[in-house]
Design a protein around this motif. Sequence first.
Motif, PDB file in Angstrom:
ATOM      1  N   SER A   1      -8.239 -62.074   8.395  1.00  0.00           N
ATOM      2  CA  SER A   1      -8.747 -60.926   7.635  1.00  0.00           C
ATOM      3  C   SER A   1      -9.357 -61.384   6.320  1.00  0.00           C
ATOM      4  O   SER A   1     -10.434 -60.924   5.924  1.00  0.00           O
ATOM      5  CB  SER A   1      -7.629 -59.924   7.331  1.00  0.00           C
ATOM      6  N   ALA A   2      -8.672 -62.316   5.635  1.00  0.00           N
ATOM      7  CA  ALA A   2      -9.187 -62.809   4.353  1.00  0.00           C
ATOM      8  C   ALA A   2     -10.553 -63.474   4.571  1.00  0.00           C
ATOM      9  O   ALA A   2     -11.521 -63.177   3.870  1.00  0.00           O
ATOM     10  CB  ALA A   2      -8.202 -63.799   3.736  1.00  0.00           C
ATOM     11  N   VAL A   3     -10.638 -64.358   5.571  1.00  0.00           N
ATOM     12  CA  VAL A   3     -11.890 -65.076   5.843  1.00  0.00           C
ATOM     13  C   VAL A   3     -13.012 -64.079   6.149  1.00  0.00           C
ATOM     14  O   VAL A   3     -14.110 -64.179   5.608  1.00  0.00           O
ATOM     15  CB  VAL A   3     -11.687 -66.066   7.021  1.00  0.00           C
ATOM     16  N   ASP A   4     -12.716 -63.084   6.971  1.00  0.00           N
ATOM     17  CA  ASP A   4     -13.743 -62.109   7.354  1.00  0.00           C
ATOM     18  C   ASP A   4     -14.137 -61.210   6.175  1.00  0.00           C
ATOM     19  O   ASP A   4     -15.316 -60.898   6.000  1.00  0.00           O
ATOM     20  CB  ASP A   4     -13.265 -61.247   8.527  1.00  0.00           C
ATOM     21  N   LEU A   5     -13.162 -60.817   5.374  1.00  0.00           N
ATOM     22  CA  LEU A   5     -13.472 -59.980   4.206  1.00  0.00           C
ATOM     23  C   LEU A   5     -14.331 -60.739   3.201  1.00  0.00           C
ATOM     24  O   LEU A   5     -15.224 -60.169   2.570  1.00  0.00           O
ATOM     25  CB  LEU A   5     -12.177 -59.493   3.534  1.00  0.00           C
ATOM     26  N   LEU A   6     -14.063 -62.045   3.079  1.00  0.00           N
ATOM     27  CA  LEU A   6     -14.826 -62.859   2.118  1.00  0.00           C
ATOM     28  C   LEU A   6     -16.293 -62.981   2.526  1.00  0.00           C
ATOM     29  O   LEU A   6     -17.153 -63.271   1.695  1.00  0.00           O
ATOM     30  CB  LEU A   6     -14.198 -64.249   1.979  1.00  0.00           C
ATOM     31  N   GLU A   7     -16.581 -62.774   3.797  1.00  0.00           N
ATOM     32  CA  GLU A   7     -17.973 -62.841   4.281  1.00  0.00           C
ATOM     33  C   GLU A   7     -18.659 -61.477   4.198  1.00  0.00           C
ATOM     34  O   GLU A   7     -19.779 -61.310   4.650  1.00  0.00           O
ATOM     35  CB  GLU A   7     -18.012 -63.347   5.740  1.00  0.00           C
TER      36      GLU A   7
END
Length: 407
Positions: free
Chosen positions: A394-400
């Motif tokens: 979730s963190a990785v996807d939100l950062l994009e």
Amino acid sequence: MKSTTDRIKELIEATRERCMEHYRHIHRHPELSYQEEKTAAYVAQVLEKLPMDEIKKRVGGYGLTALLKGNRPGPVVALRADMDALNIQEETGVPFASENQGVMHACGHDSHTAMLLTAAEVLCSMKENLAGAVKFVFQPAEEMTPRGGAQGMIEDGALENPKVNAIIGIHVWPTLATGTMGIQSGAVSASSDHLKLTVTGKSCHGSMPNQGVDAIVAGSSVVMALQTIVSRNVSPHEAAVITLGTVNGGDRYNIVPSRVDYDGTVRCFSQEIHEKLPCWIERTATHAAQAMGAEVKIDYQKGYPSTMNHPEIVEICRNAAEKILPENGVLPPLPVPPGGEDFAFYTLKVPATFAWLGCRPEGVSPEDMPALHNDKFLPDPKSFPLGVSYLVQSAVDLLETPLEDIK
Ligand SMILES: [Zn+2]
Ligand SMILES: [Zn+2]
């Protein structure tokens, strides 16, 4: 080329045992709300071994934040765990049971802290590929309604410098099977307020009630009138609960009593209703008492508001969960539990998602699984790698995602 999700899965596998070590250590050494000194020291010692860009201690009490900056510009995403335990004598019988008499991690906050520490380690290994920054938020005193640890964290600037664009959190959920998660928009916890009433009349002989003001009769009228708030003031599309759990009054069978005290709780799921309930209660109780010539003193203490999940952040987190959970792991919308959760305070400030992580082991029925706050509650450790994967993905996807545009 390896996909990010495959890389995450590899890293989660590599940190699986360390996650269990964190969990067992914290479970063995539980601390009550606002007393999480040793837990915070343990968290600090783990974080200090990682290549964090900044660690702040003593945020909102024993809370901590750690900042990890990626290699590219991007938004700031916060991941939150709570660290406090409850005053319950543990009866699980596990080898890593609480060594602190009468104190137990019976709400799974030990697992939340362990999973967030592991997610921090995994995200640190992915630093070169990250956009923006991740802020790890370890908060004290979630259980301490009406003054939970989240408020202190926010007041001490946990959501600023750099400004957080989205925040996510998880809670282990014993009715849901391991391998599933509940992630949905709108309210996901109830607001929980504390209501105390004192009805005052005038004492007299029980045989001549006309000479006094009967606080029991007036109080009964107040109690019945309060029940019309949910049926007549709250919209049929909304839900609310007004429960008076105790009543105390009177001294003797033949004396008209001068005073009755009530103690209760008020719950709802929307901010609008939450704001109106105290006025409705005041108006209804005051006039119901006055109609009998009595008076009522109202002590209304606002507790946690309801946790409001943001639809766009939920969408991204649901997609992230689909990448890492077994098939059909992301559950359709579930009934919202009427319990309180202080993650709610973050959701008033920042777009957020609070998700339920299934932790009921295979072969155990929902009826047989001990509930949160039960002295036998233990989450299934098989759910932990899934919780860590969810936080990381979730963190990785939100950062994009251009989160700055989400309101
Ligand atoms: Zn709890
Ligand atoms: Zn909890």
